[in-house]
Design a protein around this motif. Structure first.
Motif, PDB file in Angstrom:
ATOM      1  N   SER A 127      58.603 -22.433 -41.578  1.00  0.00           N
ATOM      2  CA  SER A 127      58.894 -23.840 -41.282  1.00  0.00           C
ATOM      3  C   SER A 127      57.672 -24.610 -40.802  1.00  0.00           C
ATOM      4  N   PHE A 166      63.050 -35.022 -37.758  1.00  0.00           N
ATOM      5  CA  PHE A 166      63.564 -33.944 -38.596  1.00  0.00           C
ATOM      6  C   PHE A 166      63.575 -32.655 -37.792  1.00  0.00           C
ATOM      7  N   ALA A 193      53.301 -36.337 -45.593  1.00  0.00           N
ATOM      8  CA  ALA A 193      53.957 -37.249 -46.530  1.00  0.00           C
ATOM      9  C   ALA A 193      54.389 -38.536 -45.838  1.00  0.00           C
ATOM     10  N   ARG A 194      54.976 -38.414 -44.662  1.00  0.00           N
ATOM     11  CA  ARG A 194      55.456 -39.603 -43.958  1.00  0.00           C
ATOM     12  C   ARG A 194      54.292 -40.486 -43.511  1.00  0.00           C
ATOM     13  N   ASP A 217      60.171 -41.253 -37.637  1.00  0.00           N
ATOM     14  CA  ASP A 217      60.800 -40.235 -38.470  1.00  0.00           C
ATOM     15  C   ASP A 217      61.192 -39.090 -37.559  1.00  0.00           C
ATOM     16  N   ARG A 267      53.753 -30.445 -44.056  1.00  0.00           N
ATOM     17  CA  ARG A 267      53.893 -31.234 -45.291  1.00  0.00           C
ATOM     18  C   ARG A 267      54.714 -32.495 -45.050  1.00  0.00           C
ATOM     19  N   ARG A 268      55.789 -32.370 -44.297  1.00  0.00           N
ATOM     20  CA  ARG A 268      56.645 -33.525 -44.006  1.00  0.00           C
ATOM     21  C   ARG A 268      55.860 -34.596 -43.243  1.00  0.00           C
ATOM     22  N   GLU A 281      56.238 -26.333 -43.732  1.00  0.00           N
ATOM     23  CA  GLU A 281      57.148 -27.409 -44.138  1.00  0.00           C
ATOM     24  C   GLU A 281      57.005 -28.623 -43.224  1.00  0.00           C
ATOM     25  N   ALA A 282      56.898 -28.393 -41.930  1.00  0.00           N
ATOM     26  CA  ALA A 282      56.731 -29.488 -40.976  1.00  0.00           C
ATOM     27  C   ALA A 282      55.408 -30.216 -41.229  1.00  0.00           C
ATOM     28  N   GLN A 325      48.556 -33.251 -38.622  1.00  0.00           N
ATOM     29  CA  GLN A 325      48.988 -31.986 -39.230  1.00  0.00           C
ATOM     30  C   GLN A 325      48.604 -30.799 -38.357  1.00  0.00           C
ATOM     31  N   SER A 371      66.341 -36.867 -41.204  1.00  0.00           N
ATOM     32  CA  SER A 371      66.869 -35.790 -42.026  1.00  0.00           C
ATOM     33  C   SER A 371      67.463 -34.733 -41.129  1.00  0.00           C
ATOM     34  N   TYR A 372      68.228 -33.849 -41.721  1.00  0.00           N
ATOM     35  CA  TYR A 372      68.796 -32.708 -41.028  1.00  0.00           C
ATOM     36  C   TYR A 372      69.617 -33.107 -39.808  1.00  0.00           C
TER      37      TYR A 372
END
Length: 160
Positions: free
Chosen positions: A42, A34, A52-53, A32, A48-49, A45-46, A68, A7-8
């Motif tokens: 952020s 990003f 999820a992955r 992954d 959470r990303r 957000e990182a 995490q 992403s990004y």
């Protein structure tokens, strides 16, 4: 089937064709990459990303929790202690190892290192935590030579 999540605008790894998943077992490596703006918001957000992955990949709960925490500490350091506009993160699973790399864009005055904080200090223990949770961790220059990559290798198992 090859699965690479990006992403990004983060470019794939040179070994991207080797990455994949067959059935429920991990085969080869999963990856992954990003990046987010270098802002305090952020960090969450990182985190959470990453969760999820790793859950999508079937990584065990303990490794997800540890990852995490490590991402949170490394992202926070990059946001607070560098002159970056954005902070990148790459996850790679290879066998029983999870590699986390956090990349900043600009050098801080000193290289990241563990330090002993006083009992009344609110910060300064992040890399001690990273060291305690990881099999190994380190720092290297990024590809541009301006920023840094702080990496950590964590053990993991596939969730049942």
């Amino acid at each position: 089937m090859t699965r690479i999540a990006h992403s990004y605008g983060v470019a794939p790894s040179p070994d991207a064709p080797l990455l994949g998943r067959r059935g429920s077992s991990l085969a080869g490596r999963l990856q992954d990459a990003f990046h987010f703006p270098a802002l305090n918001t952020s960090v969450a957000e990182a985190r959470r990303r990453v969760l999820a992955r790793l859950q999508e990949w079937g990584i065990d709960e303990m490794a997800c929790d540890d990852a995490q925490l490590v991402v949170s500490e490394l992202f926070t350091n990059a946001v607070r202690h560098t002159d970056s506009d954005k902070v990148g993160c790459q996850l790679r699973v290879s066998g029983a190892a999870l590699r986390i790399e956090v990349t900043d864009q600009g050098h801080a005055p000193t290289e990241p290192r563990m330090r002993c904080s006083g009992t009344d200090e609110e910060s300064g223990r992040g890399l001690l935590l990273v060291g305690a949770l990881s099999q190994a961790w380190g720092v290297r220059p990024d590809d541009s030579g301006r920023g840094r990559v702080v990496w950590a290798d964590l053990p993991h198992r596939c969730a049942p």
